[in-house]
Write an enzyme that holds these catalytic residues in place. Structure first.
Site, PDB file in Angstrom:
ATOM      1  N   ARG A 259     -18.005   3.673  -8.553  1.00  0.00           N
ATOM      2  CA  ARG A 259     -17.897   4.589  -7.407  1.00  0.00           C
ATOM      3  C   ARG A 259     -17.719   6.017  -7.895  1.00  0.00           C
ATOM      4  NH1 ARG A 259     -18.284   7.302  -3.221  1.00  0.00           N
ATOM      5  NH2 ARG A 259     -16.988   7.050  -1.356  1.00  0.00           N
ATOM      6  N   GLU A 355       4.538 -24.138   2.143  1.00  0.00           N
ATOM      7  CA  GLU A 355       5.414 -24.758   1.134  1.00  0.00           C
ATOM      8  C   GLU A 355       6.682 -23.941   0.904  1.00  0.00           C
ATOM      9  OE1 GLU A 355       3.852 -26.637  -2.352  1.00  0.00           O
ATOM     10  OE2 GLU A 355       1.849 -26.776  -1.472  1.00  0.00           O
TER      11      GLU A 355
END
Length: 372
Positions: A259, A355
């Site tokens: 970029r 979890e």
């Protein structure tokens, strides 16, 4: 950058880096189709195929096992998560759903369910959470009653991964003796109420009404069994977070180099360099915690309650930050539907909840510290 350099750490045996590189090669060849799944029906079909593919490749043998090697499970989750979140999901749910059978099932139950789960011929599910009993398992209201030599279950479970596509469920219910675990075949439950989440996965509410179940272990020992199962797999949630984080860092590095802004590459800006440095450091710190926990579990064969909680808490929280930074570095591409970073942004959020949410992990760590 070598993504496998950490497998040279002292936590591993020679077989572990070999497994990682084999899984990496397999993933590159077989997981292109798993990057989709932008709808619930897509996710269902992708996961069904993934379970079969992972079984045929032999990888499910690592998580569907009476003697699981946590380091191997973690390595496979890290590699699979790097390539496709649904591949990681499909892999680990076979282990989480069959784990209680491997730990406490009779020889007959093991013979009936484990070979099919390992081969990818039967899909497993783990049914613990309820509408009013998530982290607070003691609030469970699903009941199990013994009638002659048979058990029947009544109640509702929710947020059940693989709900709707599973062939069998390990269900936890309250019996007279206390919380107990049962294997329930899919034909005994109503899983028609599906749940749509931000990153589509097979998930459902399952309803049990006079459903027949087969007892796992002793009545009243279900909570301990669930915790023993999570003690194996909680560490590997952190490994999945590492896989997501490493993919985010790689995408960020590539974008920062290509970029151009104000006459230079995005990577030439010190603010970008600082983000990349923080990302890489957090990944290494998470990996150290993750594989320490896995090594302790494997080599010392002891509970890793504190180690696993630390690993899951740090690695999942770090992954959220790392992926958010990756979106910033990628700019508009980072929020474009289907871009790897956009998918990661949706995939990672659930890891801080399932979890045991981050807040629960902090309680586990602090209570263990105070106890000792």
């Amino acid at each position: 950058m070598d993504r496998f350099v950490h497998y040279g750490w002292p936590f591993f045996d020679d077989r572990h880096p070999r497994l990682a590189r084999e899984a990496e090669a397999w993933s590159k060849e077989n997981l292109a189709h798993a990057e989709g799944g932008d709808s619930g029906s897509d996710a269902d079909s992708i996961c069904k195929r993934l379970v079969q593919d992972l079984g045929c490749a032999g990888y499910l043998n690592h998580c569907v096992s009476e003697k699981p090697d946590v380091r191997s499970i973690a390595i496979l989750r890290e590699v699979l998560a790097y390539h496709a979140g649904l591949a990681d999901f499909s892999f680990v749910m076979q282990g989480l759903g069959s784990g209680p059978i491997a730990l406490a099932g009779s020889d007959a139950l093991k013979k009936q369910y484990l070979p099919k789960a390992a081969a990818g011929d039967a899909i497993a599910a783990f049914a613990l959470s309820e509408p009013d009993a998530g982290s607070d398992v003691q609030a469970m209201s699903t009941t199990a009653k013994k009638k002659a030599d048979a058990w029947t279950l009544d109640g509702t479970k929710t947020w059940i991964s693989n709900g709707g596509i599973a062939d069998f469920y390990v269900v936890f219910a309250r019996a007279d003796e206390g919380i107990s675990a049962f294997v329930v075949d899919a034909k005994e439950v109503d899983a028609s109420e599906r749940i749509e989440i931000v990153a589509p996965h097979p998930m459902a509410v399952i309803k049990l009404k006079n459903s027949r179940g087969m007892l796992l272990g002793e009545p009243g020992q279900g909570f301990k069994l669930a915790m023993r199962n999570l003690d194996i797999f909680r560490t590997t949630v952190a490994a999945a977070a590492l896989g997501f984080s490493r993919r985010a860092l790689d995408e960020s590095l590539a974008r920062a180099r290509e970029r151009k802004m104000f006459g230079q590459a995005l990577a030439d800006f010190q603010m970008t360099q600082a983000k990349l440095a923080d990302m890489a450091t957090a990944i290494d710190a998470g990996a150290l915690l993750t594989y320490r926990s896995a090594w302790v579990k494997d080599s010392k064969n002891q509970r890793v309650t504190r180690e696993a909680a630390m690993a899951k808490m740090f690695a999942t929280e770090a992954a959220q930050t790392i992926i958010d930074d990756a979106v910033q570095i990628c700019g508009g591409l980072g929020v474009m539907r289907g871009h790897p970073v956009e998918r990661l942004y949706r995939e990672v959020r659930a890891l801080r909840i399932y979890e045991g949410a981050t807040e629960v992990q902090k309680l586990i760590i602090s209570r263990d510290l105070l106890k000792s």
